[in-house]
Scaffold this motif. Structure first.
Motif, PDB file in Angstrom:
ATOM      1  N   LEU A  13     -92.873 -50.356  29.682  1.00 34.06           N
ATOM      2  CA  LEU A  13     -92.085 -50.683  28.498  1.00 34.06           C
ATOM      3  C   LEU A  13     -92.488 -49.814  27.318  1.00 34.06           C
ATOM      4  CD1 LEU A  13     -89.970 -52.603  27.257  1.00 34.06           C
ATOM      5  CD2 LEU A  13     -91.859 -54.135  26.657  1.00 34.06           C
ATOM      6  N   GLU A  16     -91.184 -46.297  27.764  1.00 27.99           N
ATOM      7  CA  GLU A  16     -89.736 -46.216  27.584  1.00 27.99           C
ATOM      8  C   GLU A  16     -89.338 -46.335  26.111  1.00 27.99           C
ATOM      9  OE1 GLU A  16     -87.954 -49.242  29.943  1.00 27.99           O
ATOM     10  OE2 GLU A  16     -88.304 -48.195  31.848  1.00 27.99           O
ATOM     11  N   ARG A  17     -89.905 -47.302  25.423  1.00 34.07           N
ATOM     12  CA  ARG A  17     -89.467 -47.617  24.072  1.00 34.07           C
ATOM     13  C   ARG A  17     -90.333 -47.006  22.975  1.00 34.07           C
ATOM     14  NH1 ARG A  17     -85.833 -51.660  23.683  1.00 34.07           N
ATOM     15  NH2 ARG A  17     -86.656 -52.440  21.710  1.00 34.07           N
ATOM     16  N   PRO A 165     -85.963 -46.889  19.108  1.00 34.95           N
ATOM     17  CA  PRO A 165     -86.547 -46.989  20.446  1.00 34.95           C
ATOM     18  C   PRO A 165     -86.346 -45.710  21.259  1.00 34.95           C
ATOM     19  CG  PRO A 165     -85.307 -48.972  19.923  1.00 34.95           C
ATOM     20  CD  PRO A 165     -84.999 -47.977  18.842  1.00 34.95           C
ATOM     21  N   GLY A 166     -87.418 -45.277  21.919  1.00 40.30           N
ATOM     22  CA  GLY A 166     -87.362 -44.099  22.773  1.00 40.30           C
ATOM     23  C   GLY A 166     -87.442 -42.777  22.053  1.00 40.30           C
TER      24      GLY A 166
END
Length: 258
Positions: A13, A16-17, A165-166
């Motif tokens: 997680l 990814e974020r 995010p990301g």
């Protein structure tokens, strides 16, 4: 104690974020102690400090002599200020999470970057534009993690952190930044990126872990209460500051073995 599967999910997680939140990681008693120490240092203006007027961000007073010019933005050198800050910054709750995210046991706290109490006061707080923290940091690799502890509620009204995010995985051309390395909102491609932003709302004791390349910003405090956040930055023993740079001016503090 988290299982290996849970730890793998946590790492996935985060990768990814570029960020994750751990709710109530800091106890109510510890938060109360940190708040009390912070309010005492603000009331007596223990140095070193950074004033809102020093940064010149949107909404900041024009100078230290202007109205609100002595509004504190950051209490600097938090680790050296009080044992309460040291216990939190190098304590087992933070250390355990960082070892999972870094995948290593040798974790160091930077005394040069962040290592502060961020404040947003009513009336004279400024807005921080979209940026990456790594912009002025000099390490072997852009792989550091900052830990942001909320010492009270953080929401849209009082200037909670916003993140994209990301975005820590992006590689953007220099032309998409202004002279101070903030994202240029006049560019359509940047506006599209900013539209994907999320506000990270926190309650007392909640802790945000975020990658040094994650784009983030924050608005002004539009409430009647001061917002307080303790912020520290970490790296591994394999990722050292580059000699003769600002990042290397103070030694890192190694977290105690697990």
């Amino acid at each position: 104690m988290s299982t290996q599967a849970e730890q793998r999910d946590t790492v996935r997680l985060f990768e990814e974020r570029g960020y994750l939140v751990r709710r109530r990681l800091c106890s109510a008693a510890d938060c109360a102690e940190l708040r009390a120490v912070t309010m005492e240092h603000l009331a007596n203006v223990h140095g070193p400090v950074e004033y809102e007027a020093d940064v010149g961000y949107p909404g900041a007073p024009a100078s230290r002599t202007a109205e609100g010019g002595l509004t504190v933005r950051r209490l600097l050198a938090a680790y050296s200020r009080d044992p309460a800050y040291r216990r939190w910054a190098t304590g087992p709750a933070v250390a355990a999470q960082l070892r999972i995210l870094f995948g290593r046991d040798d974790v160091f706290m930077s005394q040069t970057h962040h290592n502060c109490i961020m404040t947003k006061h009513p009336g004279h707080s400024s807005a921080t534009l979209w940026h990456q923290d790594i912009r002025y940091w000099s390490f072997d690799a852009p792989e550091l993690i900052s830990v942001w502890l909320a010492l009270g509620s953080e929401n849209r009204r009082n200037g909670a952190l916003k993140v994209i995010p990301g975005s820590h995985r992006l590689s953007l051309d220099r032309g998409r930044f202004d002279s101070e390395l903030f994202l240029r909102p006049d560019l359509a491609e940047n506006r599209k990126l900013i539209e994907a932003a999320e506000t990270v709302e926190l309650e007392e004791g909640d802790t945000l872990f975020f990658h040094c390349r994650l784009f983030h910003a924050a608005g002004m405090n539009l409430t009647d209460e001061t917002k307080l956040s303790a912020v520290f930055t970490y790296h591994t023993g394999a990722n050292q500051p580059i000699p003769n740079t600002r990042s290397a001016t103070l030694p890192g503090i190694e977290l105690e073995p697990s």
